[in-house]
Enzyme design. Structure first.
Site, PDB file in Angstrom:
ATOM      1  N   ASP A   1      -9.220  32.912  11.844  1.00  0.00           N
ATOM      2  CA  ASP A   1      -9.318  32.810  10.391  1.00  0.00           C
ATOM      3  C   ASP A   1     -10.769  32.804   9.929  1.00  0.00           C
ATOM      4  O   ASP A   1     -11.702  32.683  10.730  1.00  0.00           O
ATOM      5  CB  ASP A   1      -8.633  31.522   9.909  1.00  0.00           C
ATOM      6  CG  ASP A   1      -7.130  31.544  10.127  1.00  0.00           C
ATOM      7  OD1 ASP A   1      -6.552  32.643  10.171  1.00  0.00           O
ATOM      8  OD2 ASP A   1      -6.541  30.451  10.252  1.00  0.00           O
TER       9      ASP A   1
ATOM     10  N   ARG B   1      -5.446  23.921  13.542  1.00  0.00           N
ATOM     11  CA  ARG B   1      -6.090  23.155  12.476  1.00  0.00           C
ATOM     12  C   ARG B   1      -5.119  22.179  11.820  1.00  0.00           C
ATOM     13  O   ARG B   1      -5.506  21.078  11.420  1.00  0.00           O
ATOM     14  CB  ARG B   1      -6.688  24.111  11.450  1.00  0.00           C
ATOM     15  CG  ARG B   1      -7.890  24.893  11.990  1.00  0.00           C
ATOM     16  CD  ARG B   1      -8.239  26.070  11.104  1.00  0.00           C
ATOM     17  NE  ARG B   1      -8.449  25.644   9.734  1.00  0.00           N
ATOM     18  CZ  ARG B   1      -8.347  26.454   8.689  1.00  0.00           C
ATOM     19  NH1 ARG B   1      -8.013  27.729   8.853  1.00  0.00           N
ATOM     20  NH2 ARG B   1      -8.563  25.997   7.475  1.00  0.00           N
TER      21      ARG B   1
ATOM     22  N   ARG C   1      -6.493  36.740  16.023  1.00  0.00           N
ATOM     23  CA  ARG C   1      -6.965  36.978  14.659  1.00  0.00           C
ATOM     24  C   ARG C   1      -7.482  35.662  14.082  1.00  0.00           C
ATOM     25  O   ARG C   1      -6.800  34.990  13.303  1.00  0.00           O
ATOM     26  CB  ARG C   1      -5.834  37.541  13.797  1.00  0.00           C
ATOM     27  CG  ARG C   1      -5.320  38.890  14.290  1.00  0.00           C
ATOM     28  CD  ARG C   1      -4.101  39.335  13.505  1.00  0.00           C
ATOM     29  NE  ARG C   1      -3.591  40.619  13.978  1.00  0.00           N
ATOM     30  CZ  ARG C   1      -2.483  41.191  13.532  1.00  0.00           C
ATOM     31  NH1 ARG C   1      -1.755  40.578  12.603  1.00  0.00           N
ATOM     32  NH2 ARG C   1      -2.085  42.353  14.010  1.00  0.00           N
TER      33      ARG C   1
END
Length: 252
Positions: free
Chosen positions: A61, A205, A59
């Site tokens: 972002d 990230r 999934r």
């Protein structure tokens, strides 16, 4: 790839897709927001004249890209698999494409069957910004010490608690196993490749943002290891923006 499939029964397909995630609010369907999953389902609904649900391996972002996202879906299709592949790429927008399409085994699940996922984060390390790379790379104007960043990244290898760098998508388990994590460079671009059995939300990230701090000399690789071991989300550096991140491959 199968030459043809039955039109009277649901056929289970799997595909590798590539997309530029800049203009999407992530992979997963969201109300009143454009998503990769939503666009794929709209294309399949149009071609098959039925409601098709797409499953994804990851999934991603909002703003995150993919070169090797894996999806699966069931649909009635009376033509060949190759015909469906061509038809999907004909109706999808220019920033999404099916790289391959095949018939899947019944026990395949794009997410739960995966053994590992490989992400890459791209940094443009030069004083001048680049308009042509702004959609897929983070520009850092100050010089980064890649050797220090790799010393810090070495601490990520293995199974351990990554609570400092993310939250689980469900439940409370923050233990993950990282198979490789390494920075490398080509001209002015720095690339961070990381492969793991699974990731926490925003983990890559968050790691990149903190490793960049190491590269800028804000703290040492040893301090990075201490923060990792502390399992304290407040000790992570700033989360790197999404445009530099790309899901490169899912391994089965």
């Amino acid at each position: 790839m199968a030459a043809g499939v039955s039109g009277t029964e649901l056929t289970y397909f799997w595909a590798i897709i590539e997309y530029d995630g800049t203009d999407y609010h992530g992979f997963q369907v969201q109300a009143d927001q454009s998503s990769i999953q939503g666009v794929l389902e709209q294309a399949l609904n149009r071609l098959t004249q039925q409601k098709v649900r797409v499953r994804g391996a990851g999934r991603t972002d909002a703003g995150v890209h993919a070169r090797g996202q894996v999806i699966a879906f069931r649909a009635h299709w009376r033509h060949s698999t190759a015909d469906l592949h061509r038809a999907m790429n004909a109706v999808l927008p220019p920033d999404i494409a099916l790289l391959s399409l095949e018939v899947a085994s019944d026990d395949f699940h794009p997410r739960y069957s995966a053994k590992s996922r490989w992400y890459r984060y791209t940094v443009l390390n030069q004083p001048l910004r680049s308009p042509l790379s702004r959609r897929w790379a983070l520009n850092i104007s100050k010089s980064l010490e890649m050797d220090l960043m790799n010393q810090a990244a070495a601490a990520l290898i293995g199974e351990q608690d990554f609570a400092t760098f993310g939250r689980p998508p469900q439940g409370e388990n923050t233990i993950r196993r990282v198979l490789r994590a390494h920075w490398w460079s080509e001209k002015s671009f720095l690339y961070f490749d990381i492969e793991a059995t699974a990731f926490l939300q925003s983990m890559v990230r968050s790691l990149v943002g903190t490793l960049i701090q190491v590269g800028l000399g804000e703290f040492s690789p040893q301090e990075f290891s201490r923060r990792l071991a502390a399992c304290d989300r407040a000790l992570a550096g700033p989360t790197a923006p999404p445009q530099g991140l790309c899901l490169m491959a899912v391994n089965y």
